[in-house]
Each structure stands twice: as structure tokens, then as C-alpha cells.
Design a protein around this motif. Structure first.
Motif, PDB file in Angstrom:
ATOM      1  N   GLU A   1       1.190  -1.402  -0.171  1.00  0.00           N
ATOM      2  CA  GLU A   1       0.146  -0.382   0.167  1.00  0.00           C
ATOM      3  C   GLU A   1       0.768   0.551   0.007  1.00  0.00           C
ATOM      4  OE1 GLU A   1      -2.890  -0.082  -0.744  1.00  0.00           O
ATOM      5  OE2 GLU A   1      -2.971  -1.614  -0.768  1.00  0.00           O
ATOM      6  N   GLN A   2       0.842   2.439  -0.651  1.00  0.00           N
ATOM      7  CA  GLN A   2       1.122   3.984  -1.234  1.00  0.00           C
ATOM      8  C   GLN A   2       1.177   4.423   0.647  1.00  0.00           C
ATOM      9  OE1 GLN A   2      -0.949   5.648  -3.530  1.00  0.00           O
ATOM     10  NE2 GLN A   2      -1.309   7.087  -2.880  1.00  0.00           N
TER      11      GLN A   2
ATOM     12  N   LEU B   1      -0.612   5.599  -6.720  1.00  0.00           N
ATOM     13  CA  LEU B   1       0.319   4.420  -7.202  1.00  0.00           C
ATOM     14  C   LEU B   1      -0.233   3.589  -7.685  1.00  0.00           C
ATOM     15  CD1 LEU B   1       2.983   4.577  -4.374  1.00  0.00           C
ATOM     16  CD2 LEU B   1       3.004   5.913  -6.408  1.00  0.00           C
TER      17      LEU B   1
ATOM     18  N   GLN C   1       3.953   1.906  -9.914  1.00  0.00           N
ATOM     19  CA  GLN C   1       4.472   1.798  -8.860  1.00  0.00           C
ATOM     20  C   GLN C   1       4.574   0.929  -7.374  1.00  0.00           C
ATOM     21  OE1 GLN C   1       2.937   4.605 -10.235  1.00  0.00           O
ATOM     22  NE2 GLN C   1       4.201   6.114 -11.068  1.00  0.00           N
ATOM     23  N   LYS C   2       3.524   0.552  -6.977  1.00  0.00           N
ATOM     24  CA  LYS C   2       2.978  -0.338  -5.650  1.00  0.00           C
ATOM     25  C   LYS C   2       4.232  -1.270  -5.540  1.00  0.00           C
ATOM     26  CE  LYS C   2      -1.489   0.640  -5.032  1.00  0.00           C
ATOM     27  NZ  LYS C   2      -2.790   0.801  -4.163  1.00  0.00           N
TER      28      LYS C   2
ATOM     29  N   LEU D   1       7.754  -0.118  -5.047  1.00  0.00           N
ATOM     30  CA  LEU D   1       8.138   0.153  -3.888  1.00  0.00           C
ATOM     31  C   LEU D   1       7.756  -0.631  -3.131  1.00  0.00           C
ATOM     32  CD1 LEU D   1       7.817   2.014  -1.602  1.00  0.00           C
ATOM     33  CD2 LEU D   1       5.618   2.026  -1.686  1.00  0.00           C
TER      34      LEU D   1
ATOM     35  N   GLN E   1       7.984   8.437  -6.715  1.00  0.00           N
ATOM     36  CA  GLN E   1       8.761   6.629  -6.669  1.00  0.00           C
ATOM     37  C   GLN E   1       9.265   7.039  -5.668  1.00  0.00           C
ATOM     38  OE1 GLN E   1       9.882   4.887 -10.458  1.00  0.00           O
ATOM     39  NE2 GLN E   1       8.882   2.982 -10.386  1.00  0.00           N
TER      40      GLN E   1
ATOM     41  N   ALA F   1       7.595   8.155  -2.467  1.00  0.00           N
ATOM     42  CA  ALA F   1       7.103   6.861  -2.171  1.00  0.00           C
ATOM     43  C   ALA F   1       7.531   6.495  -0.826  1.00  0.00           C
ATOM     44  CB  ALA F   1       6.166   6.595  -3.235  1.00  0.00           C
TER      45      ALA F   1
END
Length: 143
Positions: free
Chosen positions: A23-24, A32, A35-36, A39, A66, A69
Motif C-alpha cells: 500500500e502506498q 500509485l 509503482q506499488k 515500492l 517513486q 513514495a
């Protein structure tokens, strides 16, 4: 040499991590998407022997978002007393984050500040641009 290759390049493990998501961070206000996966991977990479990585793709693909994040996620993790995060049924312990240093060209620093202001909640972070001939040398300012 083969031993080092095995430590850093376990492609089967890398593929497994690239299919995981996380989770962002709550202070990131832009949603996101792909990008998740990144991450999730980079948080795991922070725990590896190799630590870190390189964001190298085309312009406009969200590298700054990113990185923001990641900074926010590590900050959130550091604020939680347990300093751990659950990634697809596996628990990883991450070191606490006290600050993040970004070294870049002046023009890029303007972009960083703009994206931090635009994509994070107000008051969720502090930014100090350290540039110019008359820059302060006060350690308290950095703290």
C-alpha cells in the motif's frame, strides 16, 4: 565471483518480489499504480546486502514520485514503533529513517520541491534546499 553473483542476482526471487505490491504511504496524495510493485521491491531491496538501486527509465515515468513514495514509506515505518512492514504474508524489519539526502542538479532540486509540495500532504515533511555561495553551516538547521 560466482558466490557474489548468487548474492546479488537471484532472478527467481526478483521476479517474486516484482509481483508483490504494498500500500502506498498515507501522506502521498497521488495514487500509485505500477509503482506499488516497485515500492514493494525497493523496500525489500533496502533490507538486502546490495541495498538501494537505480531508477533508470524514460523521462516522465514517475521516478521522483517513486523516490518520494519510498521516503514517505520508510518514514511511516520509522514512526510505527515496530519498524516492520507486511509484504504479501512476509514480515520485513526496516531501519528507522531520520532524514533523506537527495543530491541533484539545481534544476532537478526545483522539480523535487515542486513534486513534494504537489503530491504530499501539507506538513508531512520538511525540505531544505542546500545550495549557493551563502549556504548556512548550522547543524541545528539540518537536524
Amino acid at each position: 565471483m560466482e558466490e557474489n553473483h548468487t548474492l546479488y542476482m537471484d532472478f527467481n526471487s526478483q521476479n517474486k518480489f516484482m509481483s508483490e505490491t504494498v500500500e502506498q504511504p498515507s501522506d502521498l496524495i497521488i495514487p500509485l499504480r505500477y509503482q506499488k510493485e516497485w515500492l514493494s521491491w525497493v523496500l525489500k531491496q533496502e533490507e538486502s546486502i546490495a541495498r538501494g538501486g537505480i531508477l533508470a527509465d524514460d523521462m516522465g515515468m514517475g521516478k521522483i514520485v517513486q523516490a518520494i513514495a519510498l521516503v514517505l514509506a520508510k518514514s511511516e515505518i520509522g514512526q510505527a514503533n515496530s519498524n516492520s512492514i507486511l509484504l504479501s504474508h512476509a514480515l520485513y524489519v526496516l531501519p528507522a529513517v531520520k532524514g533523506t539526502l537527495v543530491i541533484c542538479h539545481v534544476v532537478a532540486s526545483i522539480q523535487w520541491v515542486n513534486e513534494i509540495d504537489h503530491f504530499t500532504t501539507i506538513g508531512s515533511n520538511k525540505v531544505l534546499v542546500y545550495y549557493g555561495a551563502n549556504k548556512e553551516k548550522d547543524i541545528e538547521r539540518f537536524a
